[in-house]
Design an enzyme around this catalytic site. Sequence first.
Site, PDB file in Angstrom:
ATOM      1  N   LYS A 126       0.830  -1.217   0.000  1.00 40.79           N
ATOM      2  CA  LYS A 126       0.000   0.000   0.000  1.00 40.79           C
ATOM      3  C   LYS A 126       0.861   1.261   0.000  1.00 40.79           C
ATOM      4  O   LYS A 126       0.627   2.197  -0.770  1.00 40.79           O
ATOM      5  CB  LYS A 126      -0.914   0.026   1.240  1.00 40.79           C
ATOM      6  CG  LYS A 126      -1.972  -1.045   1.316  1.00 40.79           C
ATOM      7  CD  LYS A 126      -2.905  -0.837   2.502  1.00 40.79           C
ATOM      8  CE  LYS A 126      -2.249  -0.967   3.850  1.00 40.79           C
ATOM      9  NZ  LYS A 126      -1.723  -2.325   4.135  1.00 40.79           N
ATOM     10  N   ASN A 149      -3.344   6.327   5.814  1.00 41.22           N
ATOM     11  CA  ASN A 149      -2.617   5.396   6.675  1.00 41.22           C
ATOM     12  C   ASN A 149      -1.103   5.581   6.548  1.00 41.22           C
ATOM     13  O   ASN A 149      -0.339   4.877   7.173  1.00 41.22           O
ATOM     14  CB  ASN A 149      -2.999   3.955   6.295  1.00 41.22           C
ATOM     15  CG  ASN A 149      -2.529   2.934   7.304  1.00 41.22           C
ATOM     16  OD1 ASN A 149      -2.799   3.040   8.494  1.00 41.22           O
ATOM     17  ND2 ASN A 149      -1.815   1.926   6.823  1.00 41.22           N
ATOM     18  N   HIS A 195      -4.281  -9.452  10.171  1.00 39.02           N
ATOM     19  CA  HIS A 195      -5.176  -8.845  11.166  1.00 39.02           C
ATOM     20  C   HIS A 195      -6.389  -9.737  11.460  1.00 39.02           C
ATOM     21  O   HIS A 195      -7.466  -9.230  11.791  1.00 39.02           O
ATOM     22  CB  HIS A 195      -5.650  -7.463  10.704  1.00 39.02           C
ATOM     23  CG  HIS A 195      -4.547  -6.509  10.409  1.00 39.02           C
ATOM     24  ND1 HIS A 195      -3.620  -6.148  11.352  1.00 39.02           N
ATOM     25  CD2 HIS A 195      -4.215  -5.854   9.258  1.00 39.02           C
ATOM     26  CE1 HIS A 195      -2.755  -5.294  10.812  1.00 39.02           C
ATOM     27  NE2 HIS A 195      -3.089  -5.105   9.547  1.00 39.02           N
TER      28      HIS A 195
END
Length: 477
Positions: A126, A149, A195
Amino acid sequence: MTTSTTTEALLHKGSGLQVVVGLGQSGLSVAHYLVKQGYQVAVTDAQAAPALAAKLTEAVTTRQFGAIDAELLQQAARIIISPGIALSTPAVAAARQAHIPVVSDIQLFCDACRVPIVAITGSNAKSTVTTLVGQMAADAGVNVGVGGNIGVPALTLLENSEMALAVLELSSFQLETVSNLGAQVAIVLNMSPDHLDRHGDMLGYHQAKHRIFQGAKSVVINREDALTRPLVADNLPRISTGIHAPDKDQYGLIVDSDGQIYLARGTQKLLSADKLLIKGRHNLLNAQAALALGELAGLPLASMLTTLQQFTGLEHRCEYVASVAGIDYFNDSKGTNIGSTIAAIEGLGAVYAPKDGKLLLVLGGQGKGQAFGELTPFINQYVSQVLFIGEDAPLIEQHLRAAKISHDVTLHQCQTLENAFATILQVTSSSLSQVQAVLLSPACASFDQYSGYAARGEHFSQLVHQLASESAETATP
């Protein structure tokens, strides 16, 4: 719990009180933004003394620290939750059950933003793709804001009144409270388990990631990963990327008769892979993703290709550190999940395999409930030595052995990076060693031994440079 003085009026249900949960960088940006918008704002954080509390504006008089204040949340007209705090947190879950809206800073941003948004998520890469698209836009003369982020909180970007394009890196934690993002172009770069301790399972993780496509005006799809494909209208503009020769108007790779690899759009060869400073097959996919996103955002191809040739990559992301005694060292400390480490092993392994070289892989840290056996086929193909560090090191070895790790791969329990480097020196000094590159790609979080992946990566790089210095002293007559 420490509590500042509040009034009955301020906490009245109908007062429009905005409660910020979590006082990290994004929470601080939310508090400042909402105060400027004229809202009554309260902040609550589980830490007794949040480091950023001193930076709060004096207009935020309600500050509940030491625990997430359930009673305060029940008084909110809206809750803005920081990405590090799970929706399952009891106080937050109770507020949601009471039908109090819970959103993220990203929701506030997209509600206020009046410029096109390039929205980027995925399990891996990302930051690389977000940074690259942002640089492509800047080099093309576009006043671009890059955040989310990565580095700058999204709401901070709104302070730039001249911004013409916003490029956002978005995590699954941020996306799970976003509705109808409405991006100009959106992408899920890839999907691999990560996650799961937070999202419960791959379905929950997938659903959070795919919220990025809500209201999107165009999409980019990774042909190699079915889990990235959005359920959107067939007539929505879309471009795909992949490792094979592309169809018309799509991006992919073309290999010529001499074995040279080219980035391509349809049948058009755009750029030879050896012209890129970032190496590995995974980075060829990242480059395609950036080009496709840029195209759908209206950036000129020629300018994007120029930027691409100058892009050196990010710190701690398959970052070349040094070569010591003929062995290359790579810092991929930001590789904190299995998918990221697979990409690094494949990407670098393919570089050294033609030279009959193998990788030495450093793995370990906090495993986050992942199934490390998925690494085994890639290790068997490209790796000859695996060194385990960190809290879950014994568990990771168990997973690899259960998944039939090859007898040709030697496993070492090292606990720490210092111990790992002693083993590296021992292994690579053998005349029988096939190791041509050492790769730190832990597939784990770092908080068992470090303050974050950056600190782990910096320690690795420091040890590499120390090894180089010792090697140079030894070589000096």
